[in-house]
Design a protein around this motif. Sequence first.
Motif, PDB file in Angstrom:
ATOM      1  N   GLY A   2       0.957  -1.269  -0.061  1.00 39.66           N
ATOM      2  CA  GLY A   2      -0.039  -0.088  -0.117  1.00 39.66           C
ATOM      3  C   GLY A   2       0.716   1.272   0.036  1.00 39.66           C
ATOM      4  O   GLY A   2       0.432   2.242   0.443  1.00 39.66           O
ATOM      5  N   ARG A  60       1.246   6.430   3.122  1.00 38.86           N
ATOM      6  CA  ARG A  60       1.427   6.808   1.974  1.00 38.86           C
ATOM      7  C   ARG A  60       1.277   8.009   1.544  1.00 38.86           C
ATOM      8  O   ARG A  60       2.322   8.546   0.628  1.00 38.86           O
ATOM      9  CB  ARG A  60       0.613   5.793   1.025  1.00 38.86           C
ATOM     10  CG  ARG A  60      -0.763   6.138   0.805  1.00 38.86           C
ATOM     11  CD  ARG A  60      -1.711   4.952   0.216  1.00 38.86           C
ATOM     12  NE  ARG A  60      -2.859   5.270   0.396  1.00 38.86           N
ATOM     13  CZ  ARG A  60      -3.816   5.438  -0.468  1.00 38.86           C
ATOM     14  NH1 ARG A  60      -3.500   5.273  -1.775  1.00 38.86           N
ATOM     15  NH2 ARG A  60      -5.095   5.585  -0.313  1.00 38.86           N
ATOM     16  N   ARG A  69       2.902   2.162   1.856  1.00 36.33           N
ATOM     17  CA  ARG A  69       3.371   2.789   3.365  1.00 36.33           C
ATOM     18  C   ARG A  69       4.899   2.295   3.571  1.00 36.33           C
ATOM     19  O   ARG A  69       5.407   1.409   2.844  1.00 36.33           O
ATOM     20  CB  ARG A  69       2.548   2.069   4.246  1.00 36.33           C
ATOM     21  CG  ARG A  69       0.896   2.405   4.093  1.00 36.33           C
ATOM     22  CD  ARG A  69       0.132   1.940   5.172  1.00 36.33           C
ATOM     23  NE  ARG A  69       0.386   0.582   5.397  1.00 36.33           N
ATOM     24  CZ  ARG A  69       0.145   0.059   6.377  1.00 36.33           C
ATOM     25  NH1 ARG A  69      -0.445   0.416   7.542  1.00 36.33           N
ATOM     26  NH2 ARG A  69       0.239  -1.337   6.626  1.00 36.33           N
TER      27      ARG A  69
END
Length: 145
Positions: free
Chosen positions: A116, A133, A118
């Motif tokens: 994601g 993010r 991150r």
Amino acid sequence: MKITVEHCDSPENEVILRCRELDEEMLHILALLRSGMQSLCAFTEERDAVFLSPQEVLYAESVEERTWLYCEKAVWRTALSLSELEARYEALGFCRVSRSMVVNLHGIRQLKSCAGSRIEATMRNGEKVMISRHYGPLLRERLGM
């Protein structure tokens, strides 16, 4: 820029900045000096005041409308908001990494990409924090990546 360090027997340290004009570089140096000399006020559970050096703080987190300062071995409460911490200590490496967290970039030991978009940051004390993010590009920019 020329940097000169002189050792002397003076009882007090002194910093002298000489410049033709007060440009962006000199203003940044002044801000860094001023913010580095400030103490960060925190509180114990018994509401006793504790004064920390900003460099001691690994990260700050907002939980249930309270701001907590995480150091190597202790957690302290502060009256400052995350926005205030970020603004006051940005020159010392404080950087927003999520809506509820500000990290001291000098406290990061390791970064790891996660799903994601991150980023997982491992701090000096071994704790792991997640960078959202949305704030990842800012973190990379601040770290020169």
